[in-house]
Design a protein around this motif. Structure first.
Motif, PDB file in Angstrom:
ATOM      1  N   ALA A 208      41.767  38.478  39.434  1.00 29.85           N
ATOM      2  CA  ALA A 208      40.784  39.053  38.501  1.00 29.85           C
ATOM      3  C   ALA A 208      39.597  38.114  38.330  1.00 29.85           C
ATOM      4  O   ALA A 208      38.431  38.551  38.355  1.00 29.85           O
ATOM      5  N   LYS A 209      39.865  36.832  38.154  1.00 32.26           N
ATOM      6  CA  LYS A 209      38.774  35.867  37.989  1.00 32.26           C
ATOM      7  C   LYS A 209      37.945  35.750  39.258  1.00 32.26           C
ATOM      8  O   LYS A 209      36.710  35.625  39.210  1.00 32.26           O
ATOM      9  N   SER A 210      38.615  35.807  40.400  1.00 28.11           N
ATOM     10  CA  SER A 210      37.903  35.751  41.670  1.00 28.11           C
ATOM     11  C   SER A 210      36.981  36.946  41.833  1.00 28.11           C
ATOM     12  O   SER A 210      35.821  36.815  42.251  1.00 28.11           O
ATOM     13  N   LYS A 211      37.488  38.119  41.479  1.00 23.30           N
ATOM     14  CA  LYS A 211      36.680  39.335  41.586  1.00 23.30           C
ATOM     15  C   LYS A 211      35.513  39.307  40.602  1.00 23.30           C
ATOM     16  O   LYS A 211      34.409  39.777  40.906  1.00 23.30           O
ATOM     17  N   LEU A 212      35.739  38.761  39.420  1.00 20.37           N
ATOM     18  CA  LEU A 212      34.686  38.673  38.408  1.00 20.37           C
ATOM     19  C   LEU A 212      33.479  37.915  38.952  1.00 20.37           C
ATOM     20  O   LEU A 212      32.328  38.346  38.805  1.00 20.37           O
ATOM     21  N   ASP A 213      33.730  36.782  39.596  1.00 22.87           N
ATOM     22  CA  ASP A 213      32.644  35.959  40.131  1.00 22.87           C
ATOM     23  C   ASP A 213      32.038  36.568  41.389  1.00 22.87           C
ATOM     24  O   ASP A 213      30.816  36.666  41.535  1.00 22.87           O
ATOM     25  N   LYS A 214      32.896  36.955  42.308  1.00 24.53           N
ATOM     26  CA  LYS A 214      32.429  37.438  43.602  1.00 24.53           C
ATOM     27  C   LYS A 214      31.589  38.695  43.492  1.00 24.53           C
ATOM     28  O   LYS A 214      30.620  38.886  44.243  1.00 24.53           O
ATOM     29  N   LYS A 215      31.932  39.556  42.530  1.00 24.68           N
ATOM     30  CA  LYS A 215      31.276  40.868  42.467  1.00 24.68           C
ATOM     31  C   LYS A 215      30.261  40.979  41.331  1.00 24.68           C
ATOM     32  O   LYS A 215      29.737  42.059  41.062  1.00 24.68           O
ATOM     33  N   ASN A 216      29.996  39.841  40.688  1.00 23.92           N
ATOM     34  CA  ASN A 216      28.977  39.798  39.641  1.00 23.92           C
ATOM     35  C   ASN A 216      29.259  40.820  38.537  1.00 23.92           C
ATOM     36  O   ASN A 216      28.342  41.464  38.022  1.00 23.92           O
ATOM     37  N   ALA A 217      30.531  40.962  38.188  1.00 23.27           N
ATOM     38  CA  ALA A 217      30.908  41.880  37.112  1.00 23.27           C
ATOM     39  C   ALA A 217      30.894  41.133  35.784  1.00 23.27           C
ATOM     40  O   ALA A 217      30.952  39.903  35.732  1.00 23.27           O
ATOM     41  N   ASP A 218      30.810  41.899  34.708  1.00 24.77           N
ATOM     42  CA  ASP A 218      30.855  41.303  33.370  1.00 24.77           C
ATOM     43  C   ASP A 218      32.290  41.176  32.878  1.00 24.77           C
ATOM     44  O   ASP A 218      32.620  40.229  32.160  1.00 24.77           O
ATOM     45  N   TYR A 219      33.118  42.145  33.248  1.00 30.79           N
ATOM     46  CA  TYR A 219      34.524  42.119  32.860  1.00 30.79           C
ATOM     47  C   TYR A 219      35.364  42.719  33.980  1.00 30.79           C
ATOM     48  O   TYR A 219      34.929  43.646  34.671  1.00 30.79           O
ATOM     49  N   ILE A 220      36.572  42.180  34.128  1.00 35.04           N
ATOM     50  CA  ILE A 220      37.572  42.773  35.007  1.00 35.04           C
ATOM     51  C   ILE A 220      38.811  43.065  34.158  1.00 35.04           C
ATOM     52  O   ILE A 220      39.285  42.205  33.405  1.00 35.04           O
ATOM     53  N   ILE A 221      39.307  44.273  34.268  1.00 34.63           N
ATOM     54  CA  ILE A 221      40.532  44.671  33.568  1.00 34.63           C
ATOM     55  C   ILE A 221      41.633  44.722  34.613  1.00 34.63           C
ATOM     56  O   ILE A 221      41.607  45.556  35.517  1.00 34.63           O
ATOM     57  N   ALA A 222      42.580  43.802  34.508  1.00 37.56           N
ATOM     58  CA  ALA A 222      43.569  43.612  35.578  1.00 37.56           C
ATOM     59  C   ALA A 222      44.965  43.985  35.103  1.00 37.56           C
ATOM     60  O   ALA A 222      45.322  43.745  33.938  1.00 37.56           O
ATOM     61  N   ASN A 223      45.735  44.557  35.993  1.00 33.97           N
ATOM     62  CA  ASN A 223      47.135  44.842  35.662  1.00 33.97           C
ATOM     63  C   ASN A 223      48.009  44.719  36.902  1.00 33.97           C
ATOM     64  O   ASN A 223      47.538  44.826  38.035  1.00 33.97           O
ATOM     65  N   ASP A 224      49.291  44.477  36.630  1.00 30.20           N
ATOM     66  CA  ASP A 224      50.301  44.360  37.677  1.00 30.20           C
ATOM     67  C   ASP A 224      50.935  45.743  37.852  1.00 30.20           C
ATOM     68  O   ASP A 224      51.702  46.191  37.000  1.00 30.20           O
ATOM     69  N   VAL A 225      50.628  46.418  38.948  1.00 28.27           N
ATOM     70  CA  VAL A 225      51.107  47.793  39.143  1.00 28.27           C
ATOM     71  C   VAL A 225      52.590  47.844  39.477  1.00 28.27           C
ATOM     72  O   VAL A 225      53.184  48.929  39.494  1.00 28.27           O
ATOM     73  N   THR A 226      53.207  46.690  39.723  1.00 26.81           N
ATOM     74  CA  THR A 226      54.657  46.681  39.974  1.00 26.81           C
ATOM     75  C   THR A 226      55.453  46.595  38.676  1.00 26.81           C
ATOM     76  O   THR A 226      56.674  46.777  38.677  1.00 26.81           O
ATOM     77  N   GLU A 227      54.780  46.323  37.581  1.00 22.96           N
ATOM     78  CA  GLU A 227      55.452  46.203  36.287  1.00 22.96           C
ATOM     79  C   GLU A 227      55.838  47.577  35.768  1.00 22.96           C
ATOM     80  O   GLU A 227      55.038  48.521  35.817  1.00 22.96           O
ATOM     81  N   GLU A 228      57.034  47.711  35.249  1.00 20.60           N
ATOM     82  CA  GLU A 228      57.508  48.990  34.742  1.00 20.60           C
ATOM     83  C   GLU A 228      56.630  49.466  33.584  1.00 20.60           C
ATOM     84  O   GLU A 228      56.300  48.696  32.683  1.00 20.60           O
ATOM     85  N   GLY A 229      56.245  50.747  33.631  1.00 18.15           N
ATOM     86  CA  GLY A 229      55.412  51.308  32.577  1.00 18.15           C
ATOM     87  C   GLY A 229      53.942  50.998  32.735  1.00 18.15           C
ATOM     88  O   GLY A 229      53.140  51.242  31.833  1.00 18.15           O
ATOM     89  N   SER A 230      53.545  50.467  33.898  1.00 18.11           N
ATOM     90  CA  SER A 230      52.146  50.137  34.159  1.00 18.11           C
ATOM     91  C   SER A 230      51.715  50.751  35.485  1.00 18.11           C
ATOM     92  O   SER A 230      52.536  51.117  36.319  1.00 18.11           O
ATOM     93  N   GLY A 231      50.403  50.823  35.650  1.00 15.11           N
ATOM     94  CA  GLY A 231      49.869  51.198  36.956  1.00 15.11           C
ATOM     95  C   GLY A 231      49.794  52.679  37.218  1.00 15.11           C
ATOM     96  O   GLY A 231      49.700  53.496  36.313  1.00 15.11           O
ATOM     97  N   PHE A 232      49.885  53.040  38.488  1.00 13.36           N
ATOM     98  CA  PHE A 232      49.614  54.394  38.941  1.00 13.36           C
ATOM     99  C   PHE A 232      50.626  55.404  38.403  1.00 13.36           C
ATOM    100  O   PHE A 232      51.835  55.186  38.456  1.00 13.36           O
ATOM    101  N   GLY A 233      50.110  56.522  37.910  1.00 13.28           N
ATOM    102  CA  GLY A 233      50.954  57.654  37.558  1.00 13.28           C
ATOM    103  C   GLY A 233      51.598  57.603  36.197  1.00 13.28           C
ATOM    104  O   GLY A 233      52.098  58.611  35.706  1.00 13.28           O
TER     105      GLY A 233
END
Length: 401
Positions: A334-359
């Motif tokens: 997330a921090k790498s993407k924040l700098d590389k892509k000149n974003a103001d915020y990155i909202i990051a999550n672990d999609v392998t965690e139960e109850g998180s991610g896709f669907g």
């Protein structure tokens, strides 16, 4: 204001149950999705079928009657509701709740919910004035329950005084007022949200895609609109209905999504790039269905345009927010993407965690910015989306001071 709002009505045993039928009817007519839960005493006055007809939903009354084996009913309903109303509320259920007793489906669900809970008492005037009832109401108020005061008038027992369940029309007005946002910090602002997956065609019947359901992006769009923004939702193919007060732009491929975002980018105040955009697409798209051939087959892929990176290059005064769905080293990426892509915020999550991610209907994320790293634990995506936007708005306000 009540469109798509989820309201759980808990009906307990008293003659005022007939008013609860009218309340469910009026809330449903106002656009709310209403579900009803009854105590056994309530069913002595009105049958569940009446509430089923008014709400067009199943009625719940038995803790051990699991209508859907994939969930625990009382926990599922507790999590489902945006607002819980006990109407009518008897002295008995008020006493149970004040002392943490959970011996039926209504009290168990109320103990489990994190939604705001309102109590609309209805009882004899002397019961309402009883010291024990007064003490229990005071305790519940201290615990965070909101009370809808009963009105005065002729009671079923023959007395005249305070104890009548408030009229359904008045309760509906109170509910509508509850869902009116107290502040509209994004009023006059334009928010562009991307959501869902993209599809990259291989031939007329096949494509490359991912598991994104679009639920988080749609929740972000709904939250932005509720905070007053002119909201443009650019969505890949999903099976979701667009939120109210949101302009939907449907796209399929990464190229179509990029073009749609760029069309609105210059006039946007904020861009929330939630979509799971394909990183690669087939170099060759076949005009006819590819036929099976003996042996292996190779599809040559080429990179798609990185939309967040492209927006970061073009950014002027826009607030740029990206999402990062990761399977490991979540904060590092997330921090790498924040700098590389000149974003103001990155909202990051672990999609392998139960109850998180896709669907899933829930999520847990970390908001990463230049001066913030804040974790938001598991909750519904709708609640989470609103919390994220409100947090970002406050951070920007603090930075501007």
């Amino acid at each position: 204001m009540l469109t798509s709002k989820k309201i759980l009505i808990c009906v307990t045993g008293g003659i005022a149950v007939y008013k609860a039928v009218a309340l469910v009817s009026k809330l449903t007519q106002a656009g709310a999705n209403v579900k009803v839960m009854m105590t056994k005493s309530a069913m002595e006055f009105v049958q569940p079928l009446s509430f089923q007809a008014m709400s067009r939903n199943d009625v719940y009354f038995d803790t051990f009657d699991e209508k859907d084996s994939s969930v625990i009913a009382h926990i599922d309903l507790a999590d489902w509701a945006d607002l819980v109303i006990v109407a009518p509320a008897t002295a008995n259920v008020i006493g149970k709740l004040a002392n943490g007793i959970a011996d039926d489906m209504v009290t168990t669900t109320l103990l489990a919910t994190t939604a705001d809970a309102w109590i609309a008492p209805a009882m004899n005037v002397h019961m309402y004035d009883n010291a024990a009832v007064i003490r229990n109401i005071a305790q519940l108020s201290k615990d965070g329950f909101h009370f809808i005061e009963p009105s005065e008038g002729f009671l079923a027992c023959g007395y005249v005084g305070k104890g009548r369940l408030e009229e359904p029309e008045k309760i509906v007005q109170l509910v509508e007022g509850y869902f009116v946002p107290k502040e509209l910090p994004l009023k006059g602002k334009k928010v562009v949200v991307t959501a869902g997956p993209t599809r990259e065609r291989i031939d007329p019947v096949r494509f490359l895609t991912n598991f994104s359901s679009g639920k988080m992006g749609y929740a972000m769009a709904e939250a932005a609109a509720s905070l007053g923004a002119e909201t443009i939702l650019i969505s890949g193919p999903v099976s979701l209905s667009p939120p109210p007060n949101v302009t939907l732009v449907s796209v399929e491929s990464a190229k179509e999504m990029l073009d749609a975002v760029l069309l609105h980018f210059d006039t946007a105040t904020m861009v929330v790039k939630t979509a799971a955009v394909a990183d690669y697409k087939p170099k060759e798209v076949h005009s006819q269905k590819m036929k099976k051939q003996p042996g292996e087959s190779v599809i040559v892929l080429e990179r798609t345009t990185d939309i967040l990176l492209e927006l970061g290059k073009r950014k002027k005064d826009q607030l740029l927010i990206g999402f990062a769905a990761e399977t490991n080293d979540v904060i590092h990426y997330a921090k790498s993407k924040l700098d590389k892509k000149n974003a103001d915020y990155i909202i990051a999550n672990d999609v392998t965690e139960e109850g998180s991610g896709f669907g899933t209907d829930t999520n847990a994320v970390t908001l990463v910015g230049k001066n913030i790293e804040q974790y938001f634990g598991h909750q519904t995506k709708k609640v989470l989306a609103l919390q994220l936007l409100q947090t970002i708005i406050q951070l920007e306000k603090d930075d501007a001071k």
